[in-house]
Design a protein around this motif. Sequence first.
Motif, PDB file in Angstrom:
ATOM      1  N   UNK A   1      -7.247 -13.225  85.888  1.00  0.00           N
ATOM      2  CA  UNK A   1      -7.130 -11.791  86.178  1.00  0.00           C
ATOM      3  C   UNK A   1      -6.028 -11.154  85.328  1.00  0.00           C
ATOM      4  N   UNK A   2      -6.228 -11.138  84.011  1.00  0.00           N
ATOM      5  CA  UNK A   2      -5.159 -10.701  83.110  1.00  0.00           C
ATOM      6  C   UNK A   2      -4.734  -9.254  83.282  1.00  0.00           C
ATOM      7  N   UNK A   3      -5.634  -8.366  83.706  1.00  0.00           N
ATOM      8  CA  UNK A   3      -5.247  -6.959  83.809  1.00  0.00           C
ATOM      9  C   UNK A   3      -4.233  -6.723  84.930  1.00  0.00           C
ATOM     10  N   UNK A   4      -4.489  -7.149  86.187  1.00  0.00           N
ATOM     11  CA  UNK A   4      -3.434  -6.975  87.201  1.00  0.00           C
ATOM     12  C   UNK A   4      -2.186  -7.781  86.893  1.00  0.00           C
ATOM     13  N   UNK A   5      -2.354  -8.938  86.242  1.00  0.00           N
ATOM     14  CA  UNK A   5      -1.182  -9.722  85.843  1.00  0.00           C
ATOM     15  C   UNK A   5      -0.296  -8.913  84.907  1.00  0.00           C
ATOM     16  N   UNK A   6      -0.915  -8.298  83.891  1.00  0.00           N
ATOM     17  CA  UNK A   6      -0.155  -7.524  82.910  1.00  0.00           C
ATOM     18  C   UNK A   6       0.573  -6.360  83.568  1.00  0.00           C
ATOM     19  N   UNK A   7      -0.119  -5.615  84.404  1.00  0.00           N
ATOM     20  CA  UNK A   7       0.505  -4.437  85.006  1.00  0.00           C
ATOM     21  C   UNK A   7       1.590  -4.808  86.008  1.00  0.00           C
ATOM     22  N   UNK A   8       1.422  -5.927  86.691  1.00  0.00           N
ATOM     23  CA  UNK A   8       2.501  -6.385  87.576  1.00  0.00           C
ATOM     24  C   UNK A   8       3.728  -6.755  86.764  1.00  0.00           C
ATOM     25  N   UNK A   9       3.527  -7.463  85.663  1.00  0.00           N
ATOM     26  CA  UNK A   9       4.661  -7.807  84.808  1.00  0.00           C
ATOM     27  C   UNK A   9       5.343  -6.548  84.263  1.00  0.00           C
ATOM     28  N   UNK A  10       4.549  -5.568  83.902  1.00  0.00           N
ATOM     29  CA  UNK A  10       5.149  -4.328  83.392  1.00  0.00           C
ATOM     30  C   UNK A  10       6.078  -3.714  84.440  1.00  0.00           C
ATOM     31  N   UNK A  11       5.701  -3.806  85.702  1.00  0.00           N
ATOM     32  CA  UNK A  11       6.535  -3.267  86.780  1.00  0.00           C
ATOM     33  C   UNK A  11       7.835  -4.059  86.928  1.00  0.00           C
ATOM     34  N   UNK A  12       7.797  -5.334  86.512  1.00  0.00           N
ATOM     35  CA  UNK A  12       8.960  -6.200  86.672  1.00  0.00           C
ATOM     36  C   UNK A  12       9.864  -6.238  85.441  1.00  0.00           C
ATOM     37  N   UNK A  13       9.443  -5.615  84.346  1.00  0.00           N
ATOM     38  CA  UNK A  13      10.190  -5.749  83.093  1.00  0.00           C
ATOM     39  C   UNK A  13      11.635  -5.276  83.208  1.00  0.00           C
ATOM     40  N   UNK A  14      11.864  -4.135  83.813  1.00  0.00           N
ATOM     41  CA  UNK A  14      13.232  -3.598  83.871  1.00  0.00           C
ATOM     42  C   UNK A  14      14.173  -4.535  84.626  1.00  0.00           C
ATOM     43  N   UNK A  15      13.835  -4.964  85.862  1.00  0.00           N
ATOM     44  CA  UNK A  15      14.756  -5.879  86.544  1.00  0.00           C
ATOM     45  C   UNK A  15      14.869  -7.229  85.855  1.00  0.00           C
TER      46      UNK A  15
END
Length: 215
Positions: free
Chosen positions: A65-79
């Motif tokens: 499920x690469x699409x939700x994986x990518x967007x979840x990681x994007x949300x975590x990038x700053x922290x």
Amino acid sequence: MGDQMITVGGRSSSAQKLLCYAEAYLTEEGKWAYPAYDSYESSTASKVVGDADLLAVSLLNAGQKPIPTFYTFRRLLAPLNERLADPALDGTLEDAGDETLDAIADLFGVLDEYAPTPQVGKTKLSKVLHRKLPALLPLFDKQVWRTYSEGDAAPLPKDRNRSHRDYVRSWLPLLQEDLTKNRAFLEEVTKLALPDVQITRLRALDIIAWHLGGK
């Protein structure tokens, strides 16, 4: 190394058998994640995670499920990048003191603090982070978990109430112990790598732990 037994976590096998497996993993290009994962070009500096780094998880068979994986990681990038900037994140895991071990555990604590994290757990997060600091930040997946947390000899028994951060903080000293006691053997494993795609002893430990966890 003859019939020497190598123990990682709660599992053991002969050095000869493990070296045979490691040689296959590191030389049969096209069959395994190496060298694709290890040579995949990073998007940014060693202590900053960028978009391109997020795609590396698929090269270690963690790309479901690469699409939700990518967007979840994007949300975590700053922290994640804020924590990666911690000066304690330096050196090798073998030599890391408590401050560094705490900083590594804090990286995985992102999963607790920003939950839910759809499609992203310790496995995928570790696969993104390891490439940034490959001598310090360990890889993790279900088979590595089995090696350390499943079976009568497991040194870190399963505990459903343990947070991601607490699991990693308890696991890291066990990795240090295995890195130290198996140093000579892991050096032999690293020598099997391609000259232009070298690996660290920590990566070598992951290769062996993954294999042992598959039994």
